[in-house]
Design a protein around this motif. Structure first.
Motif, PDB file in Angstrom:
ATOM      1  N   GLY A   1       0.854  -1.201   0.000  1.00  0.00           N
ATOM      2  CA  GLY A   1       0.000   0.000   0.000  1.00  0.00           C
ATOM      3  C   GLY A   1       0.883   1.243   0.000  1.00  0.00           C
ATOM      4  N   ARG A   2       0.543   2.206  -0.824  1.00  0.00           N
ATOM      5  CA  ARG A   2       1.399   3.396  -0.921  1.00  0.00           C
ATOM      6  C   ARG A   2       0.586   4.684  -0.798  1.00  0.00           C
ATOM      7  N   GLY A   3       1.303   5.704  -0.336  1.00  0.00           N
ATOM      8  CA  GLY A   3       0.683   7.025  -0.221  1.00  0.00           C
ATOM      9  C   GLY A   3       1.410   8.011  -1.105  1.00  0.00           C
ATOM     10  N   ARG A   4       1.078   9.275  -0.972  1.00  0.00           N
ATOM     11  CA  ARG A   4       1.752  10.316  -1.757  1.00  0.00           C
ATOM     12  C   ARG A   4       3.201  10.446  -1.322  1.00  0.00           C
ATOM     13  N   LEU A   5       3.993  11.016  -2.174  1.00  0.00           N
ATOM     14  CA  LEU A   5       5.391  11.341  -1.893  1.00  0.00           C
ATOM     15  C   LEU A   5       6.175  10.112  -1.444  1.00  0.00           C
TER      16      LEU A   5
ATOM     17  N   CYS B   1      -4.629  14.403  13.367  1.00  0.00           N
ATOM     18  CA  CYS B   1      -4.357  12.977  13.134  1.00  0.00           C
ATOM     19  C   CYS B   1      -5.041  12.482  11.874  1.00  0.00           C
ATOM     20  N   LYS B   2      -4.324  11.645  11.149  1.00  0.00           N
ATOM     21  CA  LYS B   2      -4.809  11.212   9.834  1.00  0.00           C
ATOM     22  C   LYS B   2      -5.852  10.105   9.953  1.00  0.00           C
ATOM     23  N   LEU B   3      -6.976  10.330   9.299  1.00  0.00           N
ATOM     24  CA  LEU B   3      -8.043   9.328   9.266  1.00  0.00           C
ATOM     25  C   LEU B   3      -8.080   8.631   7.901  1.00  0.00           C
TER      26      LEU B   3
HETATM   27  C1  BTN Z   1      -1.800   9.481   1.244  1.00  0.00           C
HETATM   28  O1  BTN Z   1      -2.360   9.913   2.257  1.00  0.00           O
HETATM   29  O2  BTN Z   1      -0.621   9.762   1.006  1.00  0.00           O
HETATM   30  C2  BTN Z   1      -2.579   8.637   0.288  1.00  0.00           C
HETATM   31  C3  BTN Z   1      -2.886   7.270   0.846  1.00  0.00           C
HETATM   32  C4  BTN Z   1      -3.682   6.422  -0.092  1.00  0.00           C
HETATM   33  C5  BTN Z   1      -3.829   5.003   0.393  1.00  0.00           C
HETATM   34  C6  BTN Z   1      -4.749   4.209  -0.472  1.00  0.00           C
HETATM   35  S1  BTN Z   1      -5.147   2.621   0.211  1.00  0.00           S
HETATM   36  C7  BTN Z   1      -5.918   2.172  -1.282  1.00  0.00           C
HETATM   37  C8  BTN Z   1      -5.033   2.689  -2.403  1.00  0.00           C
HETATM   38  N1  BTN Z   1      -3.964   1.739  -2.647  1.00  0.00           N
HETATM   39  C9  BTN Z   1      -2.766   2.249  -2.352  1.00  0.00           C
HETATM   40  O3  BTN Z   1      -1.686   1.646  -2.473  1.00  0.00           O
HETATM   41  N2  BTN Z   1      -2.886   3.497  -1.923  1.00  0.00           N
HETATM   42  C10 BTN Z   1      -4.272   3.913  -1.886  1.00  0.00           C
END
Ligand code: BTN
Length: 255
Positions: free
Chosen positions: A44-48, A110-112
């Motif tokens: 699972g990945r987020g920004r940056l 806090c991140k939701l």
């Molecule tokens: C962030 O806050 O940086 C973005 C987070 C996004 C997470 C979601 S989980 C479902 C989808 N699959 C991923 O790998 N990332 C997004």
């Protein structure tokens, strides 16, 4: 209609990866509004370049495939449509969440939830496919029932905020319905259709913030959401800046 077709996975690297594959398939390719949802993600990945922690059985990890008839420069505000949908859906459950431009849903600091929007690349290109086959993948992670988070993260969940477990799939339905409506309104009327709702959920409104503008750190106050979806900020000398990407940091306790 968003949520018209939903594919469920026990596990995958990232729902954004599965959605990208599905969007690029030749046969049985993802329709506009198709959704991939997974119980857990191994990558699972987020920004940056950040990691999105994805424990099994607790939270929501899903990606929506969109095929909006929009030029590329009009794609970024779709992230705001997703943030608004999440914010409203959890607000209706009694969670006082707000949006931190451009992609965070927070309770306090806090991140939701977070949104990661990516463009799909056409791996199975053919002479028949064209620009209209380009898809936008909107990945959304919501902390629903996790009660504990790594200490280095400032994170919370719906269950932590309400004190009760929450049905993940009821919440998913609520988010998809709202997102469908916001995306439709945005595509038809532009950012103007989002401005009022965004302002009422804007975590940064009126706050002193620091942001990078053209590589330079600038401090000032957030003024408004611009008509192209960027954030307008006025620096300490009264000069207006347009923040188009990157991170905005709120300076604590300064309003
Ligand atoms: C962030 O806050 O940086 C973005 C987070 C996004 C997470 C979601 S989980 C479902 C989808 N699959 C991923 O790998 N990332 C997004």
């Amino acid at each position: 209609m968003i949520g018209c077709t939903i594919r469920r996975f026990e596990t995958c690297t990232s729902t954004n990866d599965e959605a990208t594959k599905w969007a690029g398939q030749h046969r049985d390719r993802a329709p506009h509004g198709g959704v991939i949802v997974a119980d857990t993600q191994t990558g699972g990945r987020g920004r940056l370049g950040r990691v999105w922690h994805s424990p099994a059985g607790e939270n929501l990890y899903f990606s929506v495939v969109l095929r909006p008839q929009l030029p590329l420069h009009r794609v970024p505000p779709i992230t705001l449509c997703a943030g608004l949908a999440v914010c409203e859906a959890v607000n209706a459950m009694g969670v006082a969440a707000s949006i931190k431009w451009p992609n965070d849903v927070l309770v306090g600091d806090c991140k939701l939830a977070g949104v990661l929007t990516e463009m799909s690349t056409q791996s199975q290109h053919s002479p028949q496919t064209g620009p209209s086959d380009t898809a936008v993948i909107v990945g959304i992670g919501v902390n629903v029932n996790s009660r504990r988070f790594p200490p280095e993260l400032c994170a919370t969940s719906v269950a932590n905020e309400t004190g009760a477990d929450c049905d993940r799939f009821t919440l998913l339905g609520e988010i998809l319905t709202r997102m469908d409506s916001w995306v439709e309104q945005y595509c038809a009327h532009g950012v103007g259709a989002l401005q009022q709702a965004f302002e009422s959920h804007n975590q940064l409104r009126g706050h002193k913030v620091v942001a990078k503008v053209k590589g330079v750190l600038v401090s000032g106050r957030v003024v408004a959401l611009a008509e192209d979806g960027s954030l307008l900020m006025k620096d300490d000398h009264g000069t207006e800046h347009r923040i188009v990407a990157g991170e905005v940091t709120r300076l604590e306790n300064v309003v």
